[in-house]
Scaffold this motif. Structure first.
Motif, PDB file in Angstrom:
ATOM      1  N   ALA A   1       0.826  -1.205   0.000  1.00  0.00           N
ATOM      2  CA  ALA A   1       0.000   0.000   0.000  1.00  0.00           C
ATOM      3  C   ALA A   1       0.864   1.260   0.000  1.00  0.00           C
ATOM      4  O   ALA A   1       0.548   2.236  -0.688  1.00  0.00           O
ATOM      5  CB  ALA A   1      -0.932  -0.004   1.213  1.00  0.00           C
ATOM      6  N   CYS A   2       1.963   1.237   0.757  1.00  0.00           N
ATOM      7  CA  CYS A   2       2.841   2.408   0.810  1.00  0.00           C
ATOM      8  C   CYS A   2       3.572   2.626  -0.508  1.00  0.00           C
ATOM      9  O   CYS A   2       3.738   3.770  -0.954  1.00  0.00           O
ATOM     10  CB  CYS A   2       3.852   2.243   1.943  1.00  0.00           C
ATOM     11  SG  CYS A   2       3.155   2.280   3.605  1.00  0.00           S
ATOM     12  N   LEU A   3       4.020   1.538  -1.144  1.00  0.00           N
ATOM     13  CA  LEU A   3       4.782   1.659  -2.388  1.00  0.00           C
ATOM     14  C   LEU A   3       3.887   1.705  -3.623  1.00  0.00           C
ATOM     15  O   LEU A   3       4.378   1.844  -4.745  1.00  0.00           O
ATOM     16  CB  LEU A   3       5.770   0.494  -2.505  1.00  0.00           C
ATOM     17  CG  LEU A   3       6.930   0.485  -1.500  1.00  0.00           C
ATOM     18  CD1 LEU A   3       7.818  -0.733  -1.721  1.00  0.00           C
ATOM     19  CD2 LEU A   3       7.752   1.759  -1.608  1.00  0.00           C
ATOM     20  N   ARG A   4       2.574   1.526  -3.404  1.00  0.00           N
ATOM     21  CA  ARG A   4       1.595   1.550  -4.500  1.00  0.00           C
ATOM     22  C   ARG A   4       1.882   0.458  -5.535  1.00  0.00           C
ATOM     23  O   ARG A   4       1.948   0.702  -6.733  1.00  0.00           O
ATOM     24  CB  ARG A   4       1.559   2.930  -5.168  1.00  0.00           C
ATOM     25  CG  ARG A   4       1.155   4.041  -4.198  1.00  0.00           C
ATOM     26  CD  ARG A   4       1.250   5.413  -4.835  1.00  0.00           C
ATOM     27  NE  ARG A   4       1.027   6.461  -3.850  1.00  0.00           N
ATOM     28  CZ  ARG A   4       1.291   7.742  -4.046  1.00  0.00           C
ATOM     29  NH1 ARG A   4       1.782   8.137  -5.214  1.00  0.00           N
ATOM     30  NH2 ARG A   4       1.065   8.641  -3.099  1.00  0.00           N
ATOM     31  N   VAL A   5       2.082  -0.758  -5.009  1.00  0.00           N
ATOM     32  CA  VAL A   5       2.225  -1.949  -5.847  1.00  0.00           C
ATOM     33  C   VAL A   5       1.212  -2.974  -5.349  1.00  0.00           C
ATOM     34  O   VAL A   5       0.558  -2.782  -4.312  1.00  0.00           O
ATOM     35  CB  VAL A   5       3.654  -2.531  -5.784  1.00  0.00           C
ATOM     36  CG1 VAL A   5       4.667  -1.519  -6.288  1.00  0.00           C
ATOM     37  CG2 VAL A   5       4.004  -2.982  -4.373  1.00  0.00           C
ATOM     38  N   GLU A   6       1.070  -4.075  -6.076  1.00  0.00           N
ATOM     39  CA  GLU A   6       0.152  -5.119  -5.673  1.00  0.00           C
ATOM     40  C   GLU A   6       0.763  -5.965  -4.547  1.00  0.00           C
ATOM     41  O   GLU A   6       1.968  -6.241  -4.575  1.00  0.00           O
ATOM     42  CB  GLU A   6      -0.192  -6.022  -6.859  1.00  0.00           C
ATOM     43  CG  GLU A   6      -1.022  -5.337  -7.933  1.00  0.00           C
ATOM     44  CD  GLU A   6      -2.390  -4.927  -7.412  1.00  0.00           C
ATOM     45  OE1 GLU A   6      -2.976  -5.692  -6.622  1.00  0.00           O
ATOM     46  OE2 GLU A   6      -2.868  -3.840  -7.786  1.00  0.00           O
ATOM     47  N   PRO A   7      -0.047  -6.373  -3.566  1.00  0.00           N
ATOM     48  CA  PRO A   7       0.468  -7.284  -2.529  1.00  0.00           C
ATOM     49  C   PRO A   7       1.047  -8.541  -3.163  1.00  0.00           C
ATOM     50  O   PRO A   7       0.470  -9.110  -4.086  1.00  0.00           O
ATOM     51  CB  PRO A   7      -0.779  -7.607  -1.699  1.00  0.00           C
ATOM     52  CG  PRO A   7      -1.688  -6.433  -1.914  1.00  0.00           C
ATOM     53  CD  PRO A   7      -1.455  -6.000  -3.335  1.00  0.00           C
ATOM     54  N   GLY A   8       2.207  -8.966  -2.696  1.00  0.00           N
ATOM     55  CA  GLY A   8       2.866 -10.127  -3.254  1.00  0.00           C
ATOM     56  C   GLY A   8       3.828  -9.807  -4.381  1.00  0.00           C
ATOM     57  O   GLY A   8       4.636 -10.656  -4.776  1.00  0.00           O
ATOM     58  N   GLU A   9       3.750  -8.584  -4.924  1.00  0.00           N
ATOM     59  CA  GLU A   9       4.688  -8.181  -5.982  1.00  0.00           C
ATOM     60  C   GLU A   9       6.084  -8.038  -5.387  1.00  0.00           C
ATOM     61  O   GLU A   9       6.255  -7.574  -4.259  1.00  0.00           O
ATOM     62  CB  GLU A   9       4.233  -6.864  -6.595  1.00  0.00           C
ATOM     63  CG  GLU A   9       5.099  -6.366  -7.740  1.00  0.00           C
ATOM     64  CD  GLU A   9       4.554  -5.099  -8.374  1.00  0.00           C
ATOM     65  OE1 GLU A   9       5.357  -4.309  -8.893  1.00  0.00           O
ATOM     66  OE2 GLU A   9       3.314  -4.911  -8.345  1.00  0.00           O
ATOM     67  N   ASP A  10       7.107  -8.438  -6.136  1.00  0.00           N
ATOM     68  CA  ASP A  10       8.472  -8.365  -5.639  1.00  0.00           C
ATOM     69  C   ASP A  10       8.909  -6.918  -5.435  1.00  0.00           C
ATOM     70  O   ASP A  10       8.719  -6.069  -6.313  1.00  0.00           O
ATOM     71  CB  ASP A  10       9.436  -9.041  -6.612  1.00  0.00           C
ATOM     72  CG  ASP A  10       9.509 -10.546  -6.407  1.00  0.00           C
ATOM     73  OD1 ASP A  10       8.935 -11.032  -5.405  1.00  0.00           O
ATOM     74  OD2 ASP A  10      10.127 -11.233  -7.237  1.00  0.00           O
ATOM     75  N   VAL A  11       9.470  -6.650  -4.259  1.00  0.00           N
ATOM     76  CA  VAL A  11      10.073  -5.351  -3.962  1.00  0.00           C
ATOM     77  C   VAL A  11      11.497  -5.604  -3.485  1.00  0.00           C
ATOM     78  O   VAL A  11      11.848  -6.704  -3.058  1.00  0.00           O
ATOM     79  CB  VAL A  11       9.280  -4.582  -2.877  1.00  0.00           C
ATOM     80  CG1 VAL A  11       7.887  -4.222  -3.374  1.00  0.00           C
ATOM     81  CG2 VAL A  11       9.190  -5.387  -1.580  1.00  0.00           C
ATOM     82  N   LEU A  12      12.325  -4.584  -3.576  1.00  0.00           N
ATOM     83  CA  LEU A  12      13.702  -4.673  -3.108  1.00  0.00           C
ATOM     84  C   LEU A  12      13.726  -4.393  -1.612  1.00  0.00           C
ATOM     85  O   LEU A  12      13.209  -3.370  -1.155  1.00  0.00           O
ATOM     86  CB  LEU A  12      14.574  -3.673  -3.859  1.00  0.00           C
ATOM     87  CG  LEU A  12      16.047  -3.571  -3.439  1.00  0.00           C
ATOM     88  CD1 LEU A  12      16.742  -4.908  -3.664  1.00  0.00           C
ATOM     89  CD2 LEU A  12      16.732  -2.464  -4.224  1.00  0.00           C
ATOM     90  N   ALA A  13      14.303  -5.297  -0.826  1.00  0.00           N
ATOM     91  CA  ALA A  13      14.317  -5.157   0.637  1.00  0.00           C
ATOM     92  C   ALA A  13      15.754  -5.160   1.152  1.00  0.00           C
ATOM     93  O   ALA A  13      16.601  -5.930   0.679  1.00  0.00           O
ATOM     94  CB  ALA A  13      13.525  -6.283   1.287  1.00  0.00           C
TER      95      ALA A  13
END
Length: 268
Positions: A138-150
């Motif tokens: 929600a914060c990054l405005r992507v779909e839940p489960g979508e890969d993000v860099l952590a």
């Protein structure tokens, strides 16, 4: 979460704000559900110890006797309280809202700890992509489960683990940049983000107290039933692009949170 809360959230006009609000509510609800389940297990175990048979308990709860037999007594989640015999191994302060002049989690922690006479430390736990949780998405405005860099690291105070700080970035914006490189980014993540052409615009910060997950309890070496405080900070550029989401998991009994208020807006 009750129907009134859901109706209030559903009435939010901005879809991003609506999604962010429901994500926060779901996180809070998850913590309450986990606590309620532990309390129920304890109550059932006490009832069995008092001599109540499985059939009577199952009938009262509307479940099968077999289900009741699986509910073993476990640690009951409760709000953190100061130990009676001795204090926690270390207490550190965490300023809220985060000072815009020290937006980096590491630099802020080092500054706070040194000011308090505490020896700070940090250790990188993970750098790579991972599925976005509901609240991070929600914060990054992507779909839940979508890969993000952590980028996940642990903070210590006098060698005692006190925080897990995870910086999350949109993979489509930061993959292949210095942000994705292993080890700590020097001189800071903030400097690396600015060097990529982004200017800080504003941030939104929320605080949620909840029971610790198994990973959090193991990493922070928490006692059974000890809670954590989740500080979620979403930072946006001057153009409104979601640049950096920082999730900090703080051991609740090892922190004091100081809250700042803007001058001239006091109410009694």
């Amino acid at each position: 979460m009750d129907l009134r809360t859901l109706r209030d959230i559903s009435a939010i006009a901005d879809p991003i704000e609506r999604a962010r609000a429901i994500s926060r509510a779901m996180t809070e609800q998850q913590g309450l559900t986990e606590e309620a389940a532990r309390i129920r297990r304890g109550a059932i175990a006490e009832a069995r110890e008092a001599g109540h048979n499985l059939e009577d308990i199952a009938k009262a709860l509307g479940v099968t006797p077999g289900r009741v037999s699986q509910m073993r007594k476990g640690p009951v989640a409760k709000a953190p309280a100061a130990p009676v015999s001795q204090g926690p191994p270390v207490i550190v302060q965490r300023a809220l809202p985060t000072d815009p002049a020290t937006r980096g989690s590491a630099s802020l922690f080092l500054t706070e700890a040194e000011r308090q006479g505490i020896t700070p430390g940090r250790r990188m736990l993970y750098i790579g992509t991972e599925p976005a949780s509901e609240h991070v998405a929600a914060c990054l405005r992507v779909e839940p489960g979508e890969d993000v860099l952590a980028r996940r690291k642990m903070m210590t105070a006098n060698d005692v683990p006190v925080r897990i700080a995870t910086s999350c970035f949109r993979a489509d914006l930061f993959a292949g940049t210095r942000i994705a490189e292993p080890e700590f980014v020097k001189p800071s993540l903030q400097a690396a983000i600015v060097a990529l052409g982004y200017t800080f615009g504003h941030a939104e910060e929320t605080l949620t107290a909840r029971p610790a997950t198994r990973f959090e309890a193991d990493t922070l070496d928490l006692d059974p039933g000890e809670w954590v405080v989740q500080v979620l900070r979403a930072s946006y550029s001057t153009e409104g692009t979601p640049i950096h989401t920082l999730e900090t998991i703080c051991a609740a009994t090892r922190h004091i949170f100081t809250i700042g208020q803007v001058g001239g807006l006091d109410e009694f």
